[in-house]
Design a protein around this motif. Sequence first.
Motif, PDB file in Angstrom:
ATOM      1  N   GLY A 290      44.215  40.294  69.694  1.00  0.00           N
ATOM      2  CA  GLY A 290      43.410  39.569  68.721  1.00  0.00           C
ATOM      3  C   GLY A 290      42.608  38.437  69.318  1.00  0.00           C
ATOM      4  O   GLY A 290      42.410  37.391  68.680  1.00  0.00           O
ATOM      5  N   GLN A 291      42.119  38.621  70.536  1.00  0.00           N
ATOM      6  CA  GLN A 291      41.364  37.574  71.212  1.00  0.00           C
ATOM      7  C   GLN A 291      40.000  38.084  71.653  1.00  0.00           C
ATOM      8  O   GLN A 291      39.767  39.293  71.743  1.00  0.00           O
ATOM      9  CB  GLN A 291      42.147  37.065  72.427  1.00  0.00           C
ATOM     10  CG  GLN A 291      43.425  36.339  72.054  1.00  0.00           C
ATOM     11  CD  GLN A 291      44.147  35.780  73.264  1.00  0.00           C
ATOM     12  OE1 GLN A 291      44.556  36.518  74.151  1.00  0.00           O
ATOM     13  NE2 GLN A 291      44.302  34.462  73.310  1.00  0.00           N
ATOM     14  N   SER A 292      39.115  37.131  71.937  1.00  0.00           N
ATOM     15  CA  SER A 292      37.803  37.484  72.456  1.00  0.00           C
ATOM     16  C   SER A 292      37.491  36.591  73.651  1.00  0.00           C
ATOM     17  O   SER A 292      38.142  35.549  73.852  1.00  0.00           O
ATOM     18  CB  SER A 292      36.717  37.313  71.392  1.00  0.00           C
ATOM     19  OG  SER A 292      36.337  35.953  71.278  1.00  0.00           O
ATOM     20  N   VAL A 293      36.497  36.965  74.426  1.00  0.00           N
ATOM     21  CA  VAL A 293      36.137  36.168  75.601  1.00  0.00           C
ATOM     22  C   VAL A 293      35.581  34.808  75.210  1.00  0.00           C
ATOM     23  O   VAL A 293      35.530  33.890  76.041  1.00  0.00           O
ATOM     24  CB  VAL A 293      35.118  36.916  76.495  1.00  0.00           C
ATOM     25  CG1 VAL A 293      35.747  38.130  77.143  1.00  0.00           C
ATOM     26  CG2 VAL A 293      33.876  37.295  75.710  1.00  0.00           C
ATOM     27  N   ASN A 294      35.172  34.652  73.963  1.00  0.00           N
ATOM     28  CA  ASN A 294      34.641  33.364  73.513  1.00  0.00           C
ATOM     29  C   ASN A 294      35.694  32.260  73.559  1.00  0.00           C
ATOM     30  O   ASN A 294      35.370  31.076  73.605  1.00  0.00           O
ATOM     31  CB  ASN A 294      34.088  33.490  72.093  1.00  0.00           C
ATOM     32  CG  ASN A 294      32.892  34.416  72.035  1.00  0.00           C
ATOM     33  OD1 ASN A 294      32.132  34.520  72.996  1.00  0.00           O
ATOM     34  ND2 ASN A 294      32.718  35.109  70.912  1.00  0.00           N
ATOM     35  N   GLU A 295      36.977  32.660  73.533  1.00  0.00           N
ATOM     36  CA  GLU A 295      38.066  31.682  73.585  1.00  0.00           C
ATOM     37  C   GLU A 295      38.345  31.206  75.003  1.00  0.00           C
ATOM     38  O   GLU A 295      39.028  30.204  75.205  1.00  0.00           O
ATOM     39  CB  GLU A 295      39.347  32.309  73.012  1.00  0.00           C
ATOM     40  CG  GLU A 295      39.249  32.774  71.575  1.00  0.00           C
ATOM     41  CD  GLU A 295      40.517  33.509  71.150  1.00  0.00           C
ATOM     42  OE1 GLU A 295      41.620  33.014  71.461  1.00  0.00           O
ATOM     43  OE2 GLU A 295      40.407  34.580  70.528  1.00  0.00           O
ATOM     44  N   ILE A 296      37.842  31.918  75.998  1.00  0.00           N
ATOM     45  CA  ILE A 296      38.192  31.646  77.393  1.00  0.00           C
ATOM     46  C   ILE A 296      37.435  30.435  77.927  1.00  0.00           C
ATOM     47  O   ILE A 296      36.220  30.326  77.771  1.00  0.00           O
ATOM     48  CB  ILE A 296      37.884  32.883  78.266  1.00  0.00           C
ATOM     49  CG1 ILE A 296      38.756  34.060  77.814  1.00  0.00           C
ATOM     50  CG2 ILE A 296      38.113  32.582  79.738  1.00  0.00           C
ATOM     51  CD1 ILE A 296      38.296  35.385  78.366  1.00  0.00           C
ATOM     52  N   THR A 297      38.174  29.529  78.560  1.00  0.00           N
ATOM     53  CA  THR A 297      37.566  28.358  79.191  1.00  0.00           C
ATOM     54  C   THR A 297      37.366  28.589  80.682  1.00  0.00           C
ATOM     55  O   THR A 297      36.387  28.112  81.270  1.00  0.00           O
ATOM     56  CB  THR A 297      38.457  27.118  78.995  1.00  0.00           C
ATOM     57  OG1 THR A 297      38.881  27.039  77.638  1.00  0.00           O
ATOM     58  CG2 THR A 297      37.702  25.843  79.370  1.00  0.00           C
ATOM     59  N   HIS A 298      38.310  29.306  81.285  1.00  0.00           N
ATOM     60  CA  HIS A 298      38.253  29.555  82.726  1.00  0.00           C
ATOM     61  C   HIS A 298      38.511  31.041  82.987  1.00  0.00           C
ATOM     62  O   HIS A 298      39.527  31.586  82.546  1.00  0.00           O
ATOM     63  CB  HIS A 298      39.290  28.713  83.474  1.00  0.00           C
ATOM     64  CG  HIS A 298      39.189  27.242  83.202  1.00  0.00           C
ATOM     65  ND1 HIS A 298      38.255  26.433  83.823  1.00  0.00           N
ATOM     66  CD2 HIS A 298      39.902  26.445  82.364  1.00  0.00           C
ATOM     67  CE1 HIS A 298      38.404  25.190  83.386  1.00  0.00           C
ATOM     68  NE2 HIS A 298      39.388  25.175  82.507  1.00  0.00           N
ATOM     69  N   PHE A 299      37.612  31.663  83.723  1.00  0.00           N
ATOM     70  CA  PHE A 299      37.722  33.078  84.072  1.00  0.00           C
ATOM     71  C   PHE A 299      37.959  33.180  85.578  1.00  0.00           C
ATOM     72  O   PHE A 299      37.123  32.754  86.383  1.00  0.00           O
ATOM     73  CB  PHE A 299      36.435  33.813  83.678  1.00  0.00           C
ATOM     74  CG  PHE A 299      36.395  35.260  84.098  1.00  0.00           C
ATOM     75  CD1 PHE A 299      37.477  36.102  83.904  1.00  0.00           C
ATOM     76  CD2 PHE A 299      35.239  35.785  84.677  1.00  0.00           C
ATOM     77  CE1 PHE A 299      37.431  37.439  84.282  1.00  0.00           C
ATOM     78  CE2 PHE A 299      35.175  37.118  85.056  1.00  0.00           C
ATOM     79  CZ  PHE A 299      36.279  37.951  84.857  1.00  0.00           C
ATOM     80  N   LEU A 300      39.119  33.722  85.960  1.00  0.00           N
ATOM     81  CA  LEU A 300      39.491  33.834  87.370  1.00  0.00           C
ATOM     82  C   LEU A 300      39.558  35.313  87.764  1.00  0.00           C
ATOM     83  O   LEU A 300      40.592  35.965  87.604  1.00  0.00           O
ATOM     84  CB  LEU A 300      40.853  33.172  87.636  1.00  0.00           C
ATOM     85  CG  LEU A 300      40.880  31.651  87.856  1.00  0.00           C
ATOM     86  CD1 LEU A 300      40.301  30.902  86.660  1.00  0.00           C
ATOM     87  CD2 LEU A 300      42.287  31.180  88.163  1.00  0.00           C
ATOM     88  N   PRO A 301      38.444  35.860  88.261  1.00  0.00           N
ATOM     89  CA  PRO A 301      38.465  37.247  88.719  1.00  0.00           C
ATOM     90  C   PRO A 301      38.756  37.314  90.220  1.00  0.00           C
ATOM     91  O   PRO A 301      38.120  36.621  91.015  1.00  0.00           O
ATOM     92  CB  PRO A 301      37.032  37.712  88.436  1.00  0.00           C
ATOM     93  CG  PRO A 301      36.200  36.476  88.639  1.00  0.00           C
ATOM     94  CD  PRO A 301      37.089  35.286  88.281  1.00  0.00           C
ATOM     95  N   HIS A 302      39.714  38.132  90.598  1.00  0.00           N
ATOM     96  CA  HIS A 302      39.907  38.365  92.026  1.00  0.00           C
ATOM     97  C   HIS A 302      38.802  39.305  92.499  1.00  0.00           C
ATOM     98  O   HIS A 302      38.651  40.404  91.978  1.00  0.00           O
ATOM     99  CB  HIS A 302      41.275  38.987  92.302  1.00  0.00           C
ATOM    100  CG  HIS A 302      41.399  39.549  93.688  1.00  0.00           C
ATOM    101  ND1 HIS A 302      41.066  38.832  94.816  1.00  0.00           N
ATOM    102  CD2 HIS A 302      41.790  40.772  94.132  1.00  0.00           C
ATOM    103  CE1 HIS A 302      41.268  39.576  95.885  1.00  0.00           C
ATOM    104  NE2 HIS A 302      41.696  40.767  95.497  1.00  0.00           N
TER     105      HIS A 302
END
Length: 382
Positions: A290-302
């Motif tokens: 029940g989440q979306s990327v709009n909630e994300i503050t920090h995105f850590l992609p390897h």
Amino acid sequence: MSAKQVYITKTASFFPNDPISNDEMEEYLGLINEKNSKSKRIVLRNNGIKRRFYAIQKDGTATHTNAQMASLAIRKLFNDKADGLKSIELLSCGTSSPDQMMPSHAVMVHGWLPETNAIEVVSPSGVCCAGMHALKYAFLSVRSGEVSTAVASASERLSRILRSDTFEDEVQKLLELEENPSISFEKEFLRWMLSDGAGAFLLSDKPNTDGLSLRIDWMEAVSYAHQVEACMYMASDKLEDGTLKSYMDYTPEEVVSKSILSIKQDVKLLSKHIIEFGYDKLKASLDKHGQSVNEITHFLPHMSSEFFKNKIADKLAENGMAIPEEKWFTNLSTVGNVGAGSIYLMVDELFNSGKLKKDEKILLLVPESSRFSYVFAMLTVC
């Protein structure tokens, strides 16, 4: 029994020796056939790595084992105090480059920590996802109430097998056959990609009373091995039909003359599938919770290479999950690609940066090209 909340209450990193610049790499890895690499500049230009760490000296002598580096990161979680180390109830250690095939990597790490008690130890195998699998085992163990304090670690030491002497017998054999005395790009590519180091997390069923913690909200993993052949492999070689032939099925002479024990990357498969797979699963995972990327503050992609950054951004946008660039966080350029340890090193740097605020969401994304696996995790700062 209801599920418990699980918190990362402390993080730590260990890097062996001094950082090594791009210009210094061949001083440590050596020249193949006494010639400077033609592919080095191209690979480094694309991957964006400016420095890395090696657990070897210039003559190839090892300065640390993989297990030792993991133990040193774990010790930093407790400021090397015996009382803290005795509180560990579970040790979960992931790597793609164990020092030996037996005993397992994690029990070797445990052996470097004599102050601990007799505890459960687990060694998830794999490549980049091994560290996330180690974290998930620790996460679920605390969540279920089996233990209240666990340590997860991830580490790599691949520099020794990236040295030129690994390939010299193969090159000499090619010279004898009057063939092109160059190792394949699949082997040389990774010489300019990989770095050594270790990271560790302390997990608890209680948050810090003083300072921030990272609550692990969920973790999801997926493999696409049923759809595609191996892309990154070691101690084996790929046959015409795409299957792998184990080192055990080569003669001892062939293992050396074909540098079978080296690590190899099918770069065509990598470019074709690493972005194609996984990101649809990420969308499904966010929807499930029940989440979306709009909630994300920090995105850590390897990322193994900066080459993939725009491709990842395009794929996210295509799936309706565009994440603004200012939310991305990576330290690839300064610590290199440490495989299974990379995500730990990113989280450690961010956690100790002073930038985090309560209630912020952190999305971790770790792809593994060996046969295309992915692990995602959502953390909340609290």
